[in-house]
Design a protein around this motif. Structure first.
Motif, PDB file in Angstrom:
ATOM      1  N   LEU A 121      38.111  38.176  61.500  1.00  0.00           N
ATOM      2  CA  LEU A 121      36.954  37.818  60.695  1.00  0.00           C
ATOM      3  C   LEU A 121      37.171  38.000  59.199  1.00  0.00           C
ATOM      4  O   LEU A 121      36.334  37.596  58.388  1.00  0.00           O
ATOM      5  CB  LEU A 121      35.742  38.644  61.146  1.00  0.00           C
ATOM      6  N   ILE A 122      38.306  38.654  58.828  1.00  0.00           N
ATOM      7  CA  ILE A 122      38.613  38.881  57.414  1.00  0.00           C
ATOM      8  C   ILE A 122      40.110  39.130  57.278  1.00  0.00           C
ATOM      9  O   ILE A 122      40.740  39.703  58.178  1.00  0.00           O
ATOM     10  CB  ILE A 122      37.814  40.079  56.842  1.00  0.00           C
ATOM     11  N   GLU A 123      40.659  38.680  56.159  1.00  0.00           N
ATOM     12  CA  GLU A 123      42.048  38.986  55.803  1.00  0.00           C
ATOM     13  C   GLU A 123      42.093  39.147  54.295  1.00  0.00           C
ATOM     14  O   GLU A 123      41.448  38.391  53.561  1.00  0.00           O
ATOM     15  CB  GLU A 123      43.000  37.876  56.251  1.00  0.00           C
ATOM     16  N   MET A 124      42.808  40.172  53.835  1.00  0.00           N
ATOM     17  CA  MET A 124      42.905  40.427  52.402  1.00  0.00           C
ATOM     18  C   MET A 124      44.348  40.705  52.038  1.00  0.00           C
ATOM     19  O   MET A 124      45.136  41.156  52.865  1.00  0.00           O
ATOM     20  CB  MET A 124      42.062  41.645  51.998  1.00  0.00           C
ATOM     21  N   ASP A 125      44.671  40.447  50.778  1.00  0.00           N
ATOM     22  CA  ASP A 125      45.916  40.941  50.213  1.00  0.00           C
ATOM     23  C   ASP A 125      45.591  41.545  48.859  1.00  0.00           C
ATOM     24  O   ASP A 125      44.493  41.348  48.329  1.00  0.00           O
ATOM     25  CB  ASP A 125      46.997  39.861  50.131  1.00  0.00           C
ATOM     26  N   ALA A 126      46.531  42.316  48.328  1.00  0.00           N
ATOM     27  CA  ALA A 126      46.268  43.006  47.069  1.00  0.00           C
ATOM     28  C   ALA A 126      47.544  43.131  46.254  1.00  0.00           C
ATOM     29  O   ALA A 126      48.648  43.147  46.800  1.00  0.00           O
ATOM     30  CB  ALA A 126      45.692  44.403  47.340  1.00  0.00           C
ATOM     31  N   VAL A 127      47.353  43.239  44.947  1.00  0.00           N
ATOM     32  CA  VAL A 127      48.424  43.555  44.013  1.00  0.00           C
ATOM     33  C   VAL A 127      47.979  44.810  43.281  1.00  0.00           C
ATOM     34  O   VAL A 127      46.843  44.891  42.794  1.00  0.00           O
ATOM     35  CB  VAL A 127      48.659  42.415  42.996  1.00  0.00           C
ATOM     36  N   ALA A 128      48.866  45.801  43.230  1.00  0.00           N
ATOM     37  CA  ALA A 128      48.544  47.064  42.559  1.00  0.00           C
ATOM     38  C   ALA A 128      49.635  47.399  41.556  1.00  0.00           C
ATOM     39  O   ALA A 128      50.745  46.876  41.626  1.00  0.00           O
ATOM     40  CB  ALA A 128      48.406  48.183  43.586  1.00  0.00           C
ATOM     41  N   VAL A 129      49.306  48.306  40.638  1.00  0.00           N
ATOM     42  CA  VAL A 129      50.242  48.747  39.606  1.00  0.00           C
ATOM     43  C   VAL A 129      50.517  50.240  39.833  1.00  0.00           C
ATOM     44  O   VAL A 129      49.585  51.036  39.955  1.00  0.00           O
ATOM     45  CB  VAL A 129      49.669  48.521  38.202  1.00  0.00           C
ATOM     46  N   VAL A 130      51.804  50.583  39.875  1.00  0.00           N
ATOM     47  CA  VAL A 130      52.202  51.976  40.042  1.00  0.00           C
ATOM     48  C   VAL A 130      51.649  52.792  38.873  1.00  0.00           C
ATOM     49  O   VAL A 130      51.715  52.370  37.715  1.00  0.00           O
ATOM     50  CB  VAL A 130      53.749  52.098  40.094  1.00  0.00           C
ATOM     51  N   ASP A 131      51.068  53.937  39.191  1.00  0.00           N
ATOM     52  CA  ASP A 131      50.440  54.822  38.210  1.00  0.00           C
ATOM     53  C   ASP A 131      49.297  54.139  37.462  1.00  0.00           C
ATOM     54  O   ASP A 131      48.939  54.546  36.363  1.00  0.00           O
ATOM     55  CB  ASP A 131      51.455  55.378  37.203  1.00  0.00           C
ATOM     56  N   GLY A 132      48.719  53.103  38.059  1.00  0.00           N
ATOM     57  CA  GLY A 132      47.627  52.379  37.417  1.00  0.00           C
ATOM     58  C   GLY A 132      46.271  52.894  37.872  1.00  0.00           C
ATOM     59  O   GLY A 132      46.123  53.436  38.952  1.00  0.00           O
ATOM     60  N   LYS A 133      45.303  52.731  37.005  1.00  0.00           N
ATOM     61  CA  LYS A 133      43.912  53.061  37.323  1.00  0.00           C
ATOM     62  C   LYS A 133      43.034  52.134  36.494  1.00  0.00           C
ATOM     63  O   LYS A 133      43.200  52.041  35.280  1.00  0.00           O
ATOM     64  CB  LYS A 133      43.605  54.511  37.006  1.00  0.00           C
ATOM     65  N   ARG A 134      42.122  51.445  37.170  1.00  0.00           N
ATOM     66  CA  ARG A 134      41.228  50.543  36.460  1.00  0.00           C
ATOM     67  C   ARG A 134      40.260  51.351  35.592  1.00  0.00           C
ATOM     68  O   ARG A 134      39.655  52.303  36.052  1.00  0.00           O
ATOM     69  CB  ARG A 134      40.437  49.676  37.449  1.00  0.00           C
ATOM     70  N   VAL A 135      40.116  50.949  34.341  1.00  0.00           N
ATOM     71  CA  VAL A 135      39.164  51.585  33.426  1.00  0.00           C
ATOM     72  C   VAL A 135      38.521  50.503  32.553  1.00  0.00           C
ATOM     73  O   VAL A 135      39.120  49.470  32.285  1.00  0.00           O
ATOM     74  CB  VAL A 135      39.833  52.629  32.495  1.00  0.00           C
ATOM     75  N   PHE A 136      37.260  50.742  32.170  1.00  0.00           N
ATOM     76  CA  PHE A 136      36.602  49.854  31.226  1.00  0.00           C
ATOM     77  C   PHE A 136      37.175  50.113  29.845  1.00  0.00           C
ATOM     78  O   PHE A 136      37.404  51.258  29.461  1.00  0.00           O
ATOM     79  CB  PHE A 136      35.095  50.127  31.176  1.00  0.00           C
ATOM     80  N   VAL A 137      37.387  49.061  29.092  1.00  0.00           N
ATOM     81  CA  VAL A 137      37.843  49.194  27.708  1.00  0.00           C
ATOM     82  C   VAL A 137      36.904  48.367  26.843  1.00  0.00           C
ATOM     83  O   VAL A 137      36.680  47.196  27.115  1.00  0.00           O
ATOM     84  CB  VAL A 137      39.298  48.694  27.542  1.00  0.00           C
ATOM     85  N   GLY A 138      36.403  48.979  25.798  1.00  0.00           N
ATOM     86  CA  GLY A 138      35.582  48.260  24.831  1.00  0.00           C
ATOM     87  C   GLY A 138      34.245  47.992  25.305  1.00  0.00           C
ATOM     88  O   GLY A 138      33.427  47.288  25.029  1.00  0.00           O
TER      89      GLY A 138
END
Length: 138
Positions: A121-138
């Motif tokens: 019923l669902i399939e996903m893939d992802a791309v990640a960055v080593v030592d990454g963390k999403r943050v708001f900027v500006g």
């Protein structure tokens, strides 16, 4: 001019049932980690019991397991693709997503498309960055 070969790290599949698959579940190139398309399969390779919500939760758990095999987590995801055959299930996906991801959200695409495994019923893939963390900027 010499060209340096980029190493594509492939590790043993984090899922026992996928060890004989003819594709890699997750690979790393430099600081980027890419997952294959991953669904709501349990440790035996069977789709989890239940409906869309249970499969979506298991899919997130499986994405996390795949990423962890290269030392990154869900907070490091920069891009994901979500394939949902039944358009009405996307509202359910939006209810499950905050259990696993928080704002700021990764870039994403949602597609209503047929999946190759019956009952999936669902399939996903992802791309990640080593030592990454999403943050708001500006």
């Amino acid at each position: 001019m010499s060209q340096e070969t980029k190493v594509i790290e492939v590790r043993e599949a984090p899922f026992m049932w996928a060890k004989t698959a003819e594709y890699s579940q997750v690979v790393r190139v430099g600081d980027f980690v890419y997952t294959a398309g991953i669904g709501g399969f349990d440790d035996d390779g069977s789709l989890v019991a239940g409906a869309f919500v249970e499969q979506a939760r298991q899919t997130f758990r499986n994405i996390e397991l795949a990423l962890r095999s290269h030392g990154v987590g869900l907070e490091s995801i920069v891009k994901m693709s979500v394939h949902v055959p039944n358009i009405e299930d996307y509202d359910l996906f939006k209810q499950v997503r905050p259990e696993f991801l928080q704002a700021p959200w990764p870039a994403s695409i949602a597609i209503s498309s047929g999946l190759l495994v019956e009952g999936m019923l669902i399939e996903m893939d992802a791309v990640a960055v080593v030592d990454g963390k999403r943050v708001f900027v500006g």
